[in-house]
Motif scaffolding. Structure first.
Motif, PDB file in Angstrom:
ATOM      1  N   ASP A   1       0.856  -1.198   0.000  1.00 36.40           N
ATOM      2  CA  ASP A   1       0.000   0.000   0.000  1.00 36.40           C
ATOM      3  C   ASP A   1       0.884   1.237   0.000  1.00 36.40           C
ATOM      4  O   ASP A   1       1.853   1.325   0.749  1.00 36.40           O
ATOM      5  CB  ASP A   1      -0.930   0.027   1.212  1.00 36.40           C
ATOM      6  CG  ASP A   1      -2.069   1.014   0.992  1.00 36.40           C
ATOM      7  OD1 ASP A   1      -3.213   0.563   0.811  1.00 36.40           O
ATOM      8  OD2 ASP A   1      -1.800   2.243   0.965  1.00 36.40           O
TER       9      ASP A   1
ATOM     10  N   SER B   1     -11.937   2.879   2.310  1.00 35.00           N
ATOM     11  CA  SER B   1     -12.391   2.014   3.415  1.00 35.00           C
ATOM     12  C   SER B   1     -12.220   2.687   4.779  1.00 35.00           C
ATOM     13  O   SER B   1     -12.942   2.372   5.718  1.00 35.00           O
ATOM     14  CB  SER B   1     -11.624   0.691   3.419  1.00 35.00           C
ATOM     15  OG  SER B   1     -11.703   0.059   2.170  1.00 35.00           O
TER      16      SER B   1
ATOM     17  N   ASP C   1     -14.890  -1.937  -7.278  1.00 36.56           N
ATOM     18  CA  ASP C   1     -16.254  -2.089  -6.746  1.00 36.56           C
ATOM     19  C   ASP C   1     -17.201  -0.959  -7.103  1.00 36.56           C
ATOM     20  O   ASP C   1     -18.354  -0.952  -6.682  1.00 36.56           O
ATOM     21  CB  ASP C   1     -16.209  -2.313  -5.231  1.00 36.56           C
ATOM     22  CG  ASP C   1     -15.791  -1.054  -4.469  1.00 36.56           C
ATOM     23  OD1 ASP C   1     -15.767   0.044  -5.051  1.00 36.56           O
ATOM     24  OD2 ASP C   1     -15.507  -1.177  -3.278  1.00 36.56           O
TER      25      ASP C   1
ATOM     26  N   LYS D   1     -19.253  -2.551   2.306  1.00 31.54           N
ATOM     27  CA  LYS D   1     -20.124  -3.641   2.772  1.00 31.54           C
ATOM     28  C   LYS D   1     -19.724  -4.992   2.184  1.00 31.54           C
ATOM     29  O   LYS D   1     -20.128  -6.023   2.668  1.00 31.54           O
ATOM     30  CB  LYS D   1     -21.586  -3.328   2.425  1.00 31.54           C
ATOM     31  CG  LYS D   1     -21.876  -3.271   0.943  1.00 31.54           C
ATOM     32  CD  LYS D   1     -23.298  -2.881   0.630  1.00 31.54           C
ATOM     33  CE  LYS D   1     -23.594  -1.420   0.715  1.00 31.54           C
ATOM     34  NZ  LYS D   1     -22.801  -0.568  -0.210  1.00 31.54           N
TER      35      LYS D   1
HETATM   36  C1  LIG Z   1     -17.188   9.019   1.930  1.00 33.92           C
HETATM   37  C2  LIG Z   1     -17.445   7.598   1.554  1.00 33.92           C
HETATM   38  C3  LIG Z   1     -18.417   6.875   2.221  1.00 33.92           C
HETATM   39  C4  LIG Z   1     -18.676   5.535   1.879  1.00 33.92           C
HETATM   40  N1  LIG Z   1     -19.622   4.848   2.577  1.00 33.92           N
HETATM   41  C5  LIG Z   1     -19.841   3.530   2.296  1.00 33.92           C
HETATM   42  C6  LIG Z   1     -20.764   2.772   3.059  1.00 33.92           C
HETATM   43  O1  LIG Z   1     -21.387   3.270   4.003  1.00 33.92           O
HETATM   44  N2  LIG Z   1     -20.953   1.472   2.729  1.00 33.92           N
HETATM   45  C7  LIG Z   1     -20.300   0.887   1.670  1.00 33.92           C
HETATM   46  O2  LIG Z   1     -20.530  -0.276   1.416  1.00 33.92           O
HETATM   47  N3  LIG Z   1     -19.389   1.582   0.944  1.00 33.92           N
HETATM   48  C8  LIG Z   1     -19.151   2.883   1.234  1.00 33.92           C
HETATM   49  N4  LIG Z   1     -18.251   3.595   0.495  1.00 33.92           N
HETATM   50  C9  LIG Z   1     -17.519   2.921  -0.578  1.00 33.92           C
HETATM   51  C10 LIG Z   1     -16.367   2.121  -0.018  1.00 33.92           C
HETATM   52  O3  LIG Z   1     -15.688   2.868   0.951  1.00 33.92           O
HETATM   53  C11 LIG Z   1     -15.409   1.678  -1.115  1.00 33.92           C
HETATM   54  O4  LIG Z   1     -16.135   1.107  -2.156  1.00 33.92           O
HETATM   55  C12 LIG Z   1     -14.402   0.649  -0.583  1.00 33.92           C
HETATM   56  O5  LIG Z   1     -13.882   1.065   0.652  1.00 33.92           O
HETATM   57  C13 LIG Z   1     -13.288   0.431  -1.571  1.00 33.92           C
HETATM   58  O6  LIG Z   1     -12.382  -0.481  -0.980  1.00 33.92           O
HETATM   59  P1  LIG Z   1     -11.016  -0.820  -1.683  1.00 33.92           P
HETATM   60  O7  LIG Z   1     -10.339  -1.816  -0.823  1.00 33.92           O
HETATM   61  O8  LIG Z   1     -11.249  -1.156  -3.115  1.00 33.92           O
HETATM   62  O9  LIG Z   1     -10.246   0.583  -1.738  1.00 33.92           O
HETATM   63  P2  LIG Z   1      -9.581   1.510  -0.609  1.00 33.92           P
HETATM   64  O10 LIG Z   1     -10.135   1.309   0.719  1.00 33.92           O
HETATM   65  O11 LIG Z   1      -9.620   2.887  -1.168  1.00 33.92           O
HETATM   66  O12 LIG Z   1      -8.103   0.994  -0.564  1.00 33.92           O
HETATM   67  C14 LIG Z   1      -7.262   1.173  -1.678  1.00 33.92           C
HETATM   68  C15 LIG Z   1      -5.835   1.255  -1.162  1.00 33.92           C
HETATM   69  O13 LIG Z   1      -4.979   1.175  -2.298  1.00 33.92           O
HETATM   70  C16 LIG Z   1      -3.853   1.974  -2.045  1.00 33.92           C
HETATM   71  N5  LIG Z   1      -3.253   2.302  -3.349  1.00 33.92           N
HETATM   72  C17 LIG Z   1      -3.834   3.001  -4.344  1.00 33.92           C
HETATM   73  N6  LIG Z   1      -2.976   3.122  -5.381  1.00 33.92           N
HETATM   74  C18 LIG Z   1      -1.837   2.475  -5.033  1.00 33.92           C
HETATM   75  C19 LIG Z   1      -0.590   2.272  -5.671  1.00 33.92           C
HETATM   76  N7  LIG Z   1      -0.304   2.755  -6.894  1.00 33.92           N
HETATM   77  N8  LIG Z   1       0.377   1.567  -5.008  1.00 33.92           N
HETATM   78  C20 LIG Z   1       0.139   1.068  -3.744  1.00 33.92           C
HETATM   79  N9  LIG Z   1      -1.042   1.274  -3.105  1.00 33.92           N
HETATM   80  C21 LIG Z   1      -2.016   1.940  -3.734  1.00 33.92           C
HETATM   81  C22 LIG Z   1      -4.414   3.178  -1.298  1.00 33.92           C
HETATM   82  O14 LIG Z   1      -3.413   3.813  -0.510  1.00 33.92           O
HETATM   83  C23 LIG Z   1      -5.529   2.566  -0.456  1.00 33.92           C
HETATM   84  O15 LIG Z   1      -5.114   2.300   0.878  1.00 33.92           O
HETATM   85  C24 LIG Z   1     -17.967   4.939   0.816  1.00 33.92           C
HETATM   86  C25 LIG Z   1     -16.990   5.663   0.135  1.00 33.92           C
HETATM   87  C26 LIG Z   1     -16.717   6.974   0.503  1.00 33.92           C
HETATM   88  C27 LIG Z   1     -15.646   7.725  -0.236  1.00 33.92           C
END
Ligand SMILES: Cc1cc2nc3c(=O)[nH]c(=O)nc-3n(C[C@H](O)[C@H](O)[C@H](O)COP(=O)(O)OP(=O)(O)OC[C@H]3O[C@@H](n4cnc5c(N)ncnc54)[C@H](O)[C@@H]3O)c2cc1C
Length: 447
Positions: A44, A53, A397, A403
Motif C-alpha cells: 500500500d 475504506s 467495486d 459492505k
Molecule cells: C465518503 C465515503 C463513504 C462511503 N460509505 C460507504 C458505506 O457506508 N458502505 C459501503 O458499502 N461503501 C461505502 N463507500 C464505498 C467504499 O468505501 C469503497 O467502495 C471501498 O472502501 C473500496 O475499498 P477498496 O479496498 O477497493 O479501496 P480503498 O479502501 O480505497 O483501498 C485502496 C488502497 O490502495 C492503495 N493504493 C492506491 N494506489 C496504489 C498504488 N499505486 N500503489 C500502492 N497502493 C495503492 C491506497 O493507498 C488505499 O489504501 C464509501 C466511500 C466513501 C468515499
C-alpha cells in the motif's frame, strides 16, 4: 520490511478488498495444501485503511434493485456475521423509506429478499408507513412516505476498526503487509501480456499473480495496465454505443451531527437500524425555513460513537472534470477539492429534522470538519470483478464496496480455481454483450 524479489501473490491496496482477499486467500491456500499466507504480499502506498475504506460511513445493507447485487450482498452480510465483535460490526438492521415513485421498485426488492431468504418486513401505504415508523421513533414526522422496507440483517461497521481487524487476521495467517510502497508500473515480456513483475518506488517485485484493490485509484492502476480509456457498451436499445469513458469520479457527501449518539435511540431504548430516506417532498431549512429543494432528495444516518454523533450522508454528485485531470490525491479529508461544505450540512441536517422532530434546531451542532471523499465509478456504476492481462485480478467495486467484505473471499476462491456464480454478473464482458444490470428509480447511483 525488506522488499522481496518475488512473491506468488502480490495484492495492491490495504483496504477492504485487498485485505479480505489476502486473509481468505491465505486460508484457502492452507485448506487446499497449496501454500499459506507467507505466499502473499499486500503493498500500500500509504497505510492500512488509507483509502475509501478508512473514511466510509460503513453501512452494510442488502437493499439493491439489481438481483445480482442483492445476492452478492447477502453473501457479504453472512461474512460480517461470522465475527461481529472482531469486525466491529453492529447488526442493527437497515431501513429503506421511500416515496410512491420508488414503491414498485422496493416492492420487487422485498419480494426477492423473501425468495433468497433474506429477512425483511415490507410496509405499504402512507398511514401504515407512518404508523410503523412511529412504533420505532415517537417523533417520526416525514411526509409523503408510502413504503418502508425494514431489513432485519445488515447495519454498519466502524470503518477503520474493521479494516485493522482484517489486517490482523491476515497477518495472523502469515500475510505480509508492506506500507509506504507505491506501485508505479507493471512489467511483462510482451505488449498486453501477463504481468511478471510489479514496479514500485522501492524496487521491482516479481510475482505470479496480481490482485488489485485500489478503490478510488482504480483508474490510475487501469491506466498503468494500458487498458482502454473508453469502451463500447451494448445498450438496452440493442445498439452498440462507443467511446464511453471507462471511469468517472463521484464525490461522496457525508458528515456528522455532533450530538450524543444516545439521542437517536428507539422508543424502547435500543440503537436503531440505519435509516435511509428518499423523498419527493419539498425540503425546507431547519435553520431559516427557506426552501432547499423541491426535487427528489435522499439521506441516510445512524448514531455512531466512532464518529462521535449522528453520522450519515446524502446523494453524491458526479465530478464533471475530465477523469484524467481529477486529483485523487491527497485523498479524503485531506483533499482541497472534494470535502463537503456548508450546502451539504444545511441540506442534510434539515432533512434529518424533516424526518424526526428531535433534530429540529440542531444545525449549530453540525461538526464543521472535513468529511467525504471521492469514488471511482464504472460506466454503469456497478462493480467489475475480472482478470486482465492474464494474471491480474481487478476488484473495482464502483464505490459499493465497504459492505462487500465477502468479495475477497469469493475472489480468493476464484484464484484457487473455483469460479463464483455470484461474481459472474460483474465481468467486464457484460458491457460489450449488453448484459447490463437493471436501473432503479433511486436518486443514488449505487441503488
Ligand atoms: C465518503 C465515503 C463513504 C462511503 N460509505 C460507504 C458505506 O457506508 N458502505 C459501503 O458499502 N461503501 C461505502 N463507500 C464505498 C467504499 O468505501 C469503497 O467502495 C471501498 O472502501 C473500496 O475499498 P477498496 O479496498 O477497493 O479501496 P480503498 O479502501 O480505497 O483501498 C485502496 C488502497 O490502495 C492503495 N493504493 C492506491 N494506489 C496504489 C498504488 N499505486 N500503489 C500502492 N497502493 C495503492 C491506497 O493507498 C488505499 O489504501 C464509501 C466511500 C466513501 C468515499
Amino acid at each position: 520490511m525488506a522488499i522481496p524479489s518475488h512473491v506468488k501473490y502480490l495484492i495492491i491496496g490495504a483496504g477492504i478488498h485487498g485485505l479480505s482477499t489476502a486473509y481468505h486467500l491465505a486460508q484457502q491456500l492452507k485448506a487446499q495444501g497449496k501454500g499459506d499466507g507467507k505466499d502473499i504480499l499486500v503493498v500500500d502506498k500509504s497505510g492500512i485503511a488509507a483509502g475509501a475504506s478508512g473514511i466510509a460511513c460503513g453501512v452494510v445493507r442488502n437493499n439493491y434493485f439489481q438481483p445480482a447485487m442483492r445476492e452478492l450482498m447477502a453473501h457479504s452480510v453472512s461474512v460480517w456475521e461470522t465475527d461481529p465483535e472482531g469486525y466491529s460490526y453492529h447488526p442493527v438492521g437497515y431501513m429503506q423509506i421511500s416515496p410512491e415513485s420508488m414503491h414498485a421498485d422496493v416492492a420487487t426488492i422485498a419480494q426477492q429478499q423473501k425468495d433468497i431468504g433474506y429477512e425483511s418486513t415490507f410496509i405499504e401505504g402512507e398511514k401504515e408507513s407512518s404508523d410503523y415508523m412511529k412504533t420505532l421513533f415517537h417523533d417520526w414526522q416525514a411526509t409523503g412516505i408510502t413504503s418502508v422496507l425494514h431489513e432485519k440483517r445488515g447495519g454498519y461497521a466502524n470503518n477503520t476498526k474493521a479494516i485493522y481487524a482484517l489486517a490482523t487476521k491476515a497477518e495472523n495467517e502469515g500475510v505480509r503487509i508492506l506500507t509506504g510502497c507505491t506501485v508505479t508500473g507493471f512489467k511483462s515480456d510482451s505488449a498486453g501480456g501477463a504481468i511478471q513483475a510489479v514496479e514500485t518506488d522501492k524496487g521491482e517485485i516479481g510475482c505470479d499473480q496480481v490482485v488489485i484493490g485500489a478503490g478510488p485509484w482504480a483508474k490510475t492502476v487501469w491506466d498503468m495496465l494500458e487498458l482502454p480509456k473508453t469502451i463500447s457498451i451494448k445498450g438496452a436499445d440493442g445498439q452498440m454505443h462507443s467511446n464511453i469513458p471507462m471511469w468517472i469520479y463521484w464525490s461522496l457527501q457525508e458528515g456528522t451531527l455532533g450530538v450524543d449518539p444516545e439521542l437517536q435511540k428507539t422508543n424502547d431504548g435500543q440503537f436503531p437500524p440505519v435509516i435511509h430516506v428518499d423523498s419527493n417532498e419539498p425540503l425546507y431549512s431547519t435553520y431559516d425555513g427557506s426552501l432547499i429543494t423541491d426535487e427528489m432528495w435522499g439521506i441516510y444516518y445512524k448514531p455512531d460513537f466512532h464518529f462521535g454523533g449522528i453520522q450519515g450522508g446524502a446523494a453524491p454528485y458526479a465530478i464533471d472534470t475530465d477523469p484524467d485531470d481529477v486529483a485523487v490525491d491527497p485523498y479524503g479529508v485531506d483533499s482541497p477539492d472534494f470535502v463537503v461544505g456548508e450546502d451539504f450540512a444545511h441540506m442534510w441536517v434539515s432533512a434529518l429534522a424533516h424526518c424526526q422532530k428531535r433534530f429540529e434546531g440542531q444545525f449549530e451542532h453540525y461538526k464543521n470538519e472535513p468529511s467525504g471523499g471521492i469514488g471511482s465509478f464504472t460506466p454503469d456504476s456497478f462493480p467489475v470483478f475480472d482478470v486482465f492481462r492474464e494474471n491480474c485480478y481487478l476488484i473495482a467495486d464502483s464505490n459499493h464496496g465497504y459492505k462487500m467484505l465477502g468479495v475477497g473471499k469469493l475472489v480468493a476462491e476464484e484464484l484457487c480455481g473455483q469460479t463464483s456464480s455470484l461474481l459472474e454478473p460483474f465481468r467486464f464482458s457484460r458491457y460489450e454483450q449488453g448484459k447490463l444490470h437493471p436501473v432503479s428509480s433511486s436518486p443514488f447511483p449505487w441503488s
